[in-house]
Design a protein around this motif. Structure first.
Motif, mmCIF file in Angstrom:
data_model
loop_
_atom_site.group_PDB
_atom_site.id
_atom_site.type_symbol
_atom_site.label_atom_id
_atom_site.label_comp_id
_atom_site.label_asym_id
_atom_site.label_seq_id
_atom_site.Cartn_x
_atom_site.Cartn_y
_atom_site.Cartn_z
ATOM 1 N N ILE A 101 32.399 30.726 32.185
ATOM 2 C CA ILE A 101 33.081 31.870 32.604
ATOM 3 C C ILE A 101 32.276 33.177 33.254
ATOM 4 O O ILE A 101 32.887 33.831 34.160
ATOM 5 C CB ILE A 101 34.107 32.336 31.748
ATOM 6 N N ALA A 102 31.469 33.560 32.314
ATOM 7 C CA ALA A 102 30.801 34.767 32.972
ATOM 8 C C ALA A 102 30.104 34.507 34.027
ATOM 9 O O ALA A 102 29.847 35.477 35.042
ATOM 10 C CB ALA A 102 29.812 35.161 31.595
ATOM 11 N N SER A 103 29.228 33.408 34.129
ATOM 12 C CA SER A 103 28.381 32.985 35.455
ATOM 13 C C SER A 103 29.382 32.812 36.373
ATOM 14 O O SER A 103 29.073 33.362 37.726
ATOM 15 C CB SER A 103 27.730 31.631 35.135
ATOM 16 N N ALA A 104 30.542 32.193 36.676
ATOM 17 C CA ALA A 104 31.570 32.178 37.512
ATOM 18 C C ALA A 104 31.914 33.446 37.983
ATOM 19 O O ALA A 104 32.140 33.697 39.063
ATOM 20 C CB ALA A 104 32.624 31.271 37.280
ATOM 21 N N GLY A 105 32.370 34.355 37.052
ATOM 22 C CA GLY A 105 32.716 35.470 37.293
ATOM 23 C C GLY A 105 31.950 36.421 37.980
ATOM 24 O O GLY A 105 32.198 37.381 39.068
ATOM 25 N N LEU A 106 30.612 36.515 37.545
ATOM 26 C CA LEU A 106 29.383 37.128 38.221
ATOM 27 C C LEU A 106 29.329 36.811 39.417
ATOM 28 O O LEU A 106 29.180 37.602 40.483
ATOM 29 C CB LEU A 106 28.278 37.162 37.431
ATOM 30 N N LEU A 107 29.163 35.572 39.808
ATOM 31 C CA LEU A 107 29.040 35.072 41.372
ATOM 32 C C LEU A 107 30.292 35.494 42.053
ATOM 33 O O LEU A 107 29.954 35.829 43.360
ATOM 34 C CB LEU A 107 28.909 33.456 41.172
ATOM 35 N N PHE A 108 31.333 35.333 41.503
ATOM 36 C CA PHE A 108 32.481 35.897 42.280
ATOM 37 C C PHE A 108 32.456 37.231 42.526
ATOM 38 O O PHE A 108 32.643 37.951 43.920
ATOM 39 C CB PHE A 108 33.805 35.797 41.541
ATOM 40 N N LEU A 109 32.058 38.123 41.683
ATOM 41 C CA LEU A 109 31.821 39.543 41.953
ATOM 42 C C LEU A 109 30.618 39.920 42.889
ATOM 43 O O LEU A 109 30.631 40.961 43.509
ATOM 44 C CB LEU A 109 31.396 40.413 40.399
ATOM 45 N N ILE A 110 29.714 39.176 42.722
ATOM 46 C CA ILE A 110 28.404 39.419 43.656
ATOM 47 C C ILE A 110 29.078 39.135 45.272
ATOM 48 O O ILE A 110 28.750 39.642 46.128
ATOM 49 C CB ILE A 110 27.349 38.630 43.536
ATOM 50 N N ALA A 111 29.729 38.011 45.241
ATOM 51 C CA ALA A 111 30.275 37.563 46.448
ATOM 52 C C ALA A 111 31.192 38.492 47.351
ATOM 53 O O ALA A 111 31.416 38.694 48.442
ATOM 54 C CB ALA A 111 30.960 36.209 46.458
ATOM 55 N N ILE A 112 32.006 39.341 46.638
ATOM 56 C CA ILE A 112 33.380 40.230 47.021
ATOM 57 C C ILE A 112 33.009 40.757 48.350
ATOM 58 O O ILE A 112 33.347 40.849 49.258
ATOM 59 C CB ILE A 112 33.735 41.107 45.855
ATOM 60 N N PRO A 113 31.666 41.875 48.056
ATOM 61 C CA PRO A 113 31.414 42.700 49.412
ATOM 62 C C PRO A 113 31.274 41.862 50.752
ATOM 63 O O PRO A 113 31.261 42.467 51.814
ATOM 64 C CB PRO A 113 30.103 43.523 48.908
ATOM 65 N N PHE A 114 30.879 40.584 50.751
ATOM 66 C CA PHE A 114 30.554 40.023 51.732
ATOM 67 C C PHE A 114 31.671 39.404 52.578
ATOM 68 O O PHE A 114 31.598 38.838 53.726
ATOM 69 C CB PHE A 114 29.619 38.759 51.493
ATOM 70 N N PHE A 115 32.876 39.354 52.031
ATOM 71 C CA PHE A 115 34.084 38.614 52.411
ATOM 72 C C PHE A 115 35.305 39.852 52.495
ATOM 73 O O PHE A 115 36.522 39.500 52.955
ATOM 74 C CB PHE A 115 34.512 37.836 51.402
ATOM 75 N N VAL A 116 35.056 41.132 52.232
ATOM 76 C CA VAL A 116 36.040 42.237 52.526
ATOM 77 C C VAL A 116 35.667 43.237 53.093
ATOM 78 O O VAL A 116 34.485 43.538 53.145
ATOM 79 C CB VAL A 116 36.726 42.442 51.160
ATOM 80 N N GLY A 117 36.457 44.101 53.361
ATOM 81 C CA GLY A 117 36.129 45.350 54.124
ATOM 82 C C GLY A 117 35.561 46.448 53.229
ATOM 83 O O GLY A 117 35.958 46.446 52.047
ATOM 84 N N GLU A 118 35.400 47.661 53.866
ATOM 85 C CA GLU A 118 34.714 48.728 53.102
ATOM 86 C C GLU A 118 35.911 49.242 51.990
ATOM 87 O O GLU A 118 35.542 49.712 51.062
ATOM 88 C CB GLU A 118 34.227 50.012 53.889
ATOM 89 N N TYR A 119 37.136 49.212 52.650
ATOM 90 C CA TYR A 119 38.213 49.912 51.661
ATOM 91 C C TYR A 119 38.084 48.952 50.319
ATOM 92 O O TYR A 119 38.346 49.758 49.184
ATOM 93 C CB TYR A 119 39.454 49.780 52.590
ATOM 94 N N TYR A 120 38.390 47.626 50.500
ATOM 95 C CA TYR A 120 38.587 46.831 49.396
ATOM 96 C C TYR A 120 37.089 46.894 48.619
ATOM 97 O O TYR A 120 37.369 46.478 47.223
ATOM 98 C CB TYR A 120 38.847 45.361 49.717
ATOM 99 N N VAL A 121 35.927 47.160 49.008
ATOM 100 C CA VAL A 121 34.757 47.173 48.250
ATOM 101 C C VAL A 121 34.791 48.468 47.592
ATOM 102 O O VAL A 121 34.532 48.510 46.227
ATOM 103 C CB VAL A 121 33.622 47.229 49.372
#
Length: 348
Positions: free
Chosen positions: A37-57
Motif C-alpha cells: 500500500i505504501a509503495s503504491a501510494g507513493l508512486l501515485f503521489l509522485i505521479a500527481i504533478p505530471f497529470f494535473v494543472g498547477e492549481y491541483y498541484v
C-alpha cells in the motif's frame, strides 16, 4: 516430549506444524500489505504533478501538509486515545517560528525549519507534561485553553503583525540543486519528501515497544498501570512527538501560502484537523491522509458551488461517521477483505 516437538516444529504425525505464535504469520502478512500500500501510494503521489494543472498541484501540497498535521494528531487519538483541541497552536508555533526566523531575522529557511520543529517539540512536550495528568473532558479542555492562550499571544503581538499576520515569507532555497521552489511542482515534491520522512518516523514509533505501550494505554490504561508501566511519561512524549509533526506542518504551510496570521491557531483549526482524522479513520495509519484528501477536495468542490459549503460538509461528515465505521480507511479495508476472502476463510 512436548518441549522437543515445539523445538522441532513437528506435530505428532511427523509433519511440519509450526507451534509458534499464530499471530506471527498474520503480522508478516499485514507488514507485507502495508509495504504494498505504501509503495503504491507513493508512486501515485509522485505521479500527481505530471497529470494535473498547477492549481491541483497546490491543492495536493495542502493535502500533504494537513496529512502531516493529522498523522501527528492520530498518534494521540488513534494510538493513545487522547483527544486534543489545541494542536493548531503547535502548527502556529512552527509557522510563526519559520516566518519570524526567515522574514524578520534573515536566517536560512532550512535552519528555521529545523529550529521551528525543535521548538514545537519542546513546547508540546512541556504542555504535555501538564495536560496528560488530566483525563477525558479535562484533557480536552486544558488543551483547548493552551491553544487559545497561544492564539491570544499571536493576536496581540505587534512584532508579528498582530491580527493582520505576516506576508512575503520565503520558501526554502534549493538553488544549489538547480531547483526553484517558487514553482508549485518543485515545492510539492519538497513537501512530499517531508511527508514521507514524517511518516517513516511515525511508523518507527508506532511499531516500537513504545508504540505498543501507547496502544495498551488506549485500550486499558488501568491494566498497563497494573503491569507496572508508568503511563504518564509515555503520554507526555506522544504529545510532544505529535506537536513536533504539527510544527513541521506549520513550517510547510507558511511556505506554501507565503502568509500566516493567528487564525492558524484557532480551536476551529484544531477541530477541522480532528474531523480529518475521524473521517479518514483514526485507527488506520494512512487514515489521516485519506481524511485530509477528502476534507480539502470536498471543501474546494463545495465552496465553488455555494457559500454555505460548511453546512453541506457537515452533512458529509455525519454520513461518513454514520455509515463508514472506522472512517474511509475502515470501509476500504472491509471491501478489500471481502473481495480477498469471500468465503471468510482467509488466514485459516
Amino acid at each position: 516430549m512436548e518441549h522437543s516437538q515445539e523445538d522441532s516444529g513437528q506435530g505428532k504425525n511427523g509433519s511440519n506444524v509450526s507451534n509458534h505464535d499464530p499471530m506471527q504469520p498474520r503480522a508478516a502478512r499485514e507488514h507485507k500489505t502495508f509495504l504494498y500500500i505504501a509503495s503504491a501510494g507513493l508512486l501515485f503521489l509522485i505521479a500527481i504533478p505530471f497529470f494535473v494543472g498547477e492549481y491541483y498541484v497546490s491543492l495536493a501540497s495542502e493535502i500533504l501538509i494537513f496529512a502531516i498535521l493529522t498523522s501527528g494528531m492520530n498518534l494521540l487519538l488513534g494510538y493513545t486515545g487522547l483527544v486534543s483541541l489545541g494542536h493548531a497552536a503547535f502548527m502556529g508555533v512552527g509557522a510563526y517560528a519559520t516566518a519570524v526566523g526567515s522574514s524578520l531575522l534573515g536566517y536560512p529557511v532550512w535552519f528555521v525549519m529545523l529550529a521551528s520543529i525543535f521548538v514545537s517539540l519542546l513546547i508540546a512536550y512541556g504542555i504535555g507534561l501538564l495536560s496528560v495528568r488530566t483525563k477525558a473532558v479535562q484533557f480536552l479542555l486544558i488543551t483547548l485553553a493552551f491553544g487559545q492562550m497561544f492564539h491570544a499571544i499571536a493576536e496581540k503581538t505587534r512584532y508579528t503583525g498582530g491580527d493582520d499576520g505576516m506576508t512575503n515569507i520565503p520558501r526554502i532555497d534549493l538553488s544549489f540543486l538547480g531547483l526553484d521552489v517558487d514553482h508549485d511542482r518543485v515545492f510539492y515534491f519538497f513537501v512530499l519528501i517531508c511527508f514521507v520522512i514524517a511518516l517513516v518516523i511515525l511508523r518507527l514509533v508506532v511499531d516500537s515497544p513504545f508504540g505498543r505501550v501507547l496502544v495498551g494505554i488506549r485500550e486499558n490504561e488501568k491494566r498497563m498501570l497494573a503491569l507496572g508501566y508508568s503511563t504518564f511519561p509515555y503520554k507526555a512524549l506522544a504529545f510532544g512527538i505529535s506537536g513536533m509533526l504539527a510544527g513541521l506542518a506549520g513550517s510547510l504551510w507558511v511556505q506554501h501560502s507565503f502568509f500566516v496570521n493567528p487564525h492558524i491557531m484557532t480551536w476551529q483549526m484544531s477541530g477541522e484537523a480532528l474531523l480529518m482524522v475521524i473521517i479518514g479513520g483514526s485507527k488506520a495509519f494512512f487514515g489521516p491522509l485519506l481524511g485530509a484528501a477528502f476534507y480539502v477536495l470536498a471543501k474546494d468542490f463545495l465552496s465553488d458551488i455555494t457559500e454555505a459549503y460548511l453546512m453541506f460538509f457537515g452533512l458529509l461528515f455525519v454520513l461518513v461517521v454514520a455509515f463508514f465505521n472506522g472512517g474511509i480507511a475502515g470501509f476500504i479495508s472491509r471491501v478489500f477483505n471481502k473481495f480477498k476472502s469471500p468465503s471468510g476463510k482467509d488466514g485459516q
